[in-house]
Design a protein around this motif. Structure first.
Motif, PDB file in Angstrom:
ATOM      1  N   GLU A  57       0.830  -1.201   0.000  1.00  0.00           N
ATOM      2  CA  GLU A  57       0.000   0.000   0.000  1.00  0.00           C
ATOM      3  C   GLU A  57       0.864   1.250   0.000  1.00  0.00           C
ATOM      4  N   GLU A  58       1.986   1.186   0.693  1.00  0.00           N
ATOM      5  CA  GLU A  58       2.916   2.326   0.680  1.00  0.00           C
ATOM      6  C   GLU A  58       3.480   2.557  -0.713  1.00  0.00           C
TER       7      GLU A  58
ATOM      8  N   ASP B 143       1.987   1.606  -3.441  1.00  0.00           N
ATOM      9  CA  ASP B 143       0.860   1.839  -4.350  1.00  0.00           C
ATOM     10  C   ASP B 143       1.147   1.218  -5.726  1.00  0.00           C
TER      11      ASP B 143
ATOM     12  N   LEU C 160       0.248  -5.138  -4.704  1.00  0.00           N
ATOM     13  CA  LEU C 160      -1.033  -5.178  -4.010  1.00  0.00           C
ATOM     14  C   LEU C 160      -1.811  -6.452  -4.350  1.00  0.00           C
TER      15      LEU C 160
END
Length: 978
Positions: free
Chosen positions: A840-841, A843, A848
């Motif tokens: 998530e960091e 992105d 993901l």
């Protein structure tokens, strides 16, 4: 009359009543050797041109007269027969060692068993034959001013060496079967001296040493084999050789089979002839003679194709007339208004992905009336098909670029697009006959082409279409995938295999009658006895009779030694330009176009056209075009064996030159267009390699590998990458990494680890981290948990804190999966959530998709089905945006397992089937086996027991093929989720 003997095996020598007969000039020796070997009378002009090619006709004939004066005694004694226009040797009064050598080998062929086998009666004639072979044909002799004679001498020497090698092989095996070790080993050693790179000869000697109790010598022989192959070819021994080595080490060398039985009453087997009888010859007989039944079946199947596709295969040995019958039927259908597309497969082209279909589609683009039929197809289909046929982009310049090759469902889209393009150009329109796809010599098709053929026959059964194929039965064993494809189609009631046998006596009589215009019982009997009804032999003998080369007289008719000799006679009548163009065409290697053969030959356009006209008129080359005004014709040899003969007789220096020119001519078509050159990259690489240009060949093999991989032809890609590596491509690390990727997909884990470890030794930095991660994944697939963890830790260390956050997320996810499989659940969950936070960091969609899949899988295992579905659906949605279909397969599989846990079995089946289709497309064998196994469980739960058993059998078959051969690896069979 004195007893005259010609010894041509070794330095030439002539004896008369046991006394040397001296000949003053080398040209006289060459003349006698040529007449003795050809066993024919030749015109003075032909012999003068052969021996004095640099002279004009008058001067050459004068030189021949002077040479004949040196042979005046031979003329007086009657064994050299000379008249005003021709000359030859009296076969009744001259003994020739080469002729005796051939007689002894022919005697073995009369024993009623296959020519490669050996029976007790074979040993005496074979022993005498190899004893006659003192040295190579005319050893130490040559005519420096006659390249034609030198080429002929070289070919004769090579042919005789091959025959000697076969005789030595059989003697070694024959004496080995009788446990007569000393002579067997002697013959095997002599065989190996002929060609130290011939692995079967090394294996023969290894077996003989081992079985005779000389185990150390056998092991040493293997080491010699390894040394020779590495030094001269840069390759390792074949798996068969390595397996024999292991067997010898373990004291279990396989014994030789018993000698074959002798059946003198059985007819001698006929060596397959060297080319199909070409069309367009005035006296050519009716190809339907003896094939009336097969023709009726073909017509019946063609009529049935109007209501649904039919698959008909003509099967038989080389020269039986499969191609001729199929071509006649296609021509008949075209006359009735049918559309037909034709492609041929070629020996040595099995690594050229989709080769025959590419040829078929190129023919479409050359015919505007067919190309126009493509206008109604959607642009995205044409764009996808342009991967294989770049010319579509030229025909339709507004096409969008095709999507990346590794997007989900890409292979299915690709196969569907090619199928739609083919069907658009040959399918029947209302009120017209069914279309025809004709694939000749299907036994040589590449794996990717067979994938496309299987797709077409399975998905288009309602199409009004006849798929007509030919193959050689001896090259399609029972376990060949072609047999499986035909059997599957036959079970659906839409396939027929038509075996073609040799012609009966009545059919031979009809053929002879159709050629000569009268009944000639004597000729019929001779032809039937000599050919045993093999159509190709019949047509060649009939051609020779019709052209006056042979006289049908039972007492004086001397049958030529074989079809090869007949072809030599026809080739010798070619002009110099015709011979050069034919040699160029042989180097090109498959069907060829005018521009390529003209450029590679170095001849002018006018010269090339004249030569091609000569070759076509003589039936050596066939021209293919429906309408010369609408498209450039293509050309092909009348038979691949003819091409092989011409190629063998071309000297090495010229072959290298022609291969270099051919590579240049092919590459120039796409100069500056790297993407478009892909379909021809393998062919260009092959020519550069045979030209001795290894650096250029390596570059093109790498391009060919990338192109094959883009088309999901993994086997071909692997072969190309290996060849690029062997030829010294500078990107050694990258090639080893690519090879490891393909080996991992194929389940060859031991080889994949070796490839990755080699790449790891050459890479540094972030790339090394990726290789270490791949090594960890392979070990995890094998259930080697400690090794996998070691490599994951090494990958994290190489990546460091400065490395890609997304890459670190995937690494933590891999470690989490490993902990899950080892039962360390808490650690697995902690690592999974850490991986998700990093993803998530970053992105990054790939990271993901990867981490959501893992978190969902762990939640499912923990019984939290709601959380599991959330993360798995997120993973699936993200994976749909990726070029790599791997995450999508994993998400679909795990989502199916979640549905199954919730009792939603039908939904689980749908998701598993979707995962299986994508997985099969990318060729991931291990995951494919797991999905078959999962699907079998689901189908069994719903009472679909037959379908469940089918998938279970497929899973077991694949599981048994992957991992380390011959060893049970339970963890490989336990794979369910990933």
């Amino acid at each position: 009359m004195p007893d005259t003997k010609l010894f041509l095996l070794g330095p030439p020598r002539i004896e008369r009543d046991g006394t040397p007969f001296e000949v003053d000039t080398r040209k006289a020796v060459a003349l006698l050797a040529y007449l003795a070997i050809t066993q024919e009378h030749h015109t003075r002009d032909a012999l003068a041109g052969l021996l004095w090619p640099e002279y004009g006709q008058t001067r050459a004939r004068a030189a021949l007269r002077r040479t004949l004066s040196a042979l005046s005694e031979a003329r007086k004694e009657g064994w050299l027969i000379v008249d005003r226009e021709s000359m030859g040797l009296s076969g009744d009064h001259v003994w020739v060692d080469v002729a005796r050598f051939h007689e002894l080998l022919a005697e073995c062929r009369s024993h009623g068993h296959p020519e490669t086998e050996v029976c007790p009666a074979c040993l005496p004639p074979l022993t005498e034959a190899v004893a006659l072979y003192r040295d190579d044909f005319l050893a130490g002799f040559g005519l420096r001013d006659s390249f034609s004679f030198d080429d002929w001498q070289y070919f004769q020497a090579e042919t005789l060496r091959r025959q000697l090698a076969g005789a030595l092989d059989r003697l070694g095996r024959g004496h080995g079967a009788r446990e007569e070790w000393e002579p067997a080993i002697g013959y095997a050693r002599r065989r190996l001296v002929l060609d130290p790179l011939h692995e079967p000869a090394h294996r023969l000697l290894m077996r003989l040493y081992a079985l005779s109790g000389q185990r150390a010598a056998a092991l040493h022989q293997y080491q010699e084999c390894v040394r020779f192959l590495e030094k001269n070819l840069g390759v390792s021994p074949l798996e068969e050789t390595s397996q024999l080595y292991q067997a010898i080490k373990e004291g279990s060398a396989p014994p030789f089979p018993s000698l074959a039985s002798t059946s003198p009453e059985a007819p001698a087997p006929i060596t397959p002839a060297t080319h199909e009888a070409p069309s367009g010859v005035p006296f050519l007989a009716n190809p339907l003679v003896g094939r009336e039944k097969e023709w009726q079946i073909l017509q019946g199947e063609y009529e049935a194709a109007s209501t649904g596709s039919r698959f008909v295969t003509l099967e038989g040995e080389a020269g039986i007339g499969k191609t001729r019958l199929a071509e006649e039927f296609v021509a008949h259908a075209r006359d009735e208004g049918a559309k037909a597309l034709i492609a041929r497969c070629y020996a040595g082209q099995k690594t050229l992905a989709y080769g025959p279909f590419a040829e078929m589609m190129e023919g479409v683009l050359d015919r505007p009336e067919l190309a126009g039929l493509l206008e109604g197809l959607p642009a995205h289909l044409l764009s996808e098909a342009s991967r294989l046929l770049p010319g579509l982009a030229e025909l339709f310049p507004d096409l969008p670029p095709p999507p990346p090759f590794d997007t989900p469902g890409a292979q299915t889209r690709f196969l569907e697009s090619i199928t739609r393009v083919l069907l658009a150009t040959c399918s029947a329109e209302p009120g017209t006959p069914p279309g025809i796809l004709f694939l000749d010599d299907l036994q040589w098709a590449d794996d990717a082409s067979l994938d496309l053929l299987a797709y077409l026959t399975r998905r288009r059964r309602s199409q009004s279409l006849l798929v007509l194929a030919t193959w050689r039965e001896e090259e399609v064993p029972d376990d060949h995938r072609l047999r499986d494809l035909v059997e599957e189609t036959r079970r659906a009631g839409t396939a027929v295999v038509l075996p073609l046998g040799r012609l009966k006596r009545a059919a031979v009589e009809e053929l002879v009658s159709s050629v000569t215009g009268k009944k000639t019982g004597l000729l019929d009997q001779q032809l039937y006895d000599e050919t045993e009804g093999l159509p190709l032999f019949l047509m060649e003998y009939l051609r020779a009779v019709a052209e006056g080369e042979m006289v049908p007289d039972s007492e004086s008719w001397t049958i030529p030694r074989g079809v090869r000799d007949l072809l030599h006679g026809r080739l010798r009548r070619l002009s110099e330009t015709g011979g050069q163009l034919l040699a160029t065409a042989a180097v090109i290697g498959r069907s060829f176009d005018f521009d390529t053969v003209q450029r590679a030959s170095g001849r002018s356009e006018e010269e090339a056209i004249t030569a091609l006209e000569q070759l076509v008129s003589r039936g050596l080359i066939r021209e293919f075009t429906d309408d010369p005004s609408r498209g450039a014709p293509t050309y092909d040899f009348s038979h691949d064996k003819l091409r092989a003969l011409v190629y063998d007789e071309t000297n090495l220096a010229r072959k290298r030159l022609l291969h270099r020119r051919t590579a240049g001519a092919l590459a120039d078509r796409f100069r500056g267009h790297r993407r478009e050159i892909g379909p021809l990259a393998a062919e260009i690489a092959h020519h550069h390699q045979l030209a001795g240009q290894d650096v250029r060949a390596a570059n093109y093999y790498k391009l060919a590998g990338e192109h094959a991989r883009a088309l999901y032809a993994n086997a071909e890609a692997l072969s190309h990458f290996h060849t690029a590596l062997a030829l010294g491509h500078p990107d050694t690390a990258g090639l080893h990494g690519s090879i490891g990727d393909l080996q991992t997909l194929g389940g060859d884990y031991g080889a994949a680890i070796a490839s990755y470890e080699t790449a790891a030794a050459l890479f540094e930095g972030p790339v090394l981290a990726d290789i270490e991660r791949k090594l960890g994944n392979v070990h995890q697939r094998r259930g080697e948990w400690d090794l996998a963890e070691t490599h994951y830790e090494a990958a994290l260390e190489e990546l460091g804190e400065a490395g890609s956050t997304g890459e670190r997320a995937r690494l933590y996810a891999d470690r989490s999966l490993l902990c899950h499989r080892r039962g360390r659940i808490e650690e697995a969950v902690e690592l999974a959530h850490r991986a998700l936070r990093l993803a998530e960091e970053a992105d990054e969609a790939r990271a993901l998709a990867y981490t959501h899949n893992l978190v969902g899988m762990l939640a499912k295992s923990g019984g939290d089905q709601e959380t599991a579905r959330y993360h798995l659906e997120r993973s699936l949605a993200l994976s749909e945006t990726l070029e790599d279909p791997g995450p999508r397969v994993a998400a679909l599989n795990n989502l199916a397992l979640a549905y199954r846990a919730s009792g939603e079995t039908e939904q689980a089946i749908n998701e598993t089937e979707a995962a299986l289709a994508s997985c099969a497309a990318i060729g991931d064998r291990h995951h494919e086996a797991a999905l078959h196994n999962n699907l079998a469980d689901l189908l069994h739960a719903t009472g679909q027991h037959e379908e469940a058993m089918s998938h279970l059998k497929k899973a077991v078959a694949i599981f048994s093929e992957i991992g380390e051969k011959g060893k049970m690896q339970p963890e490989i069979w336990k794979l369910v989720e990933w």
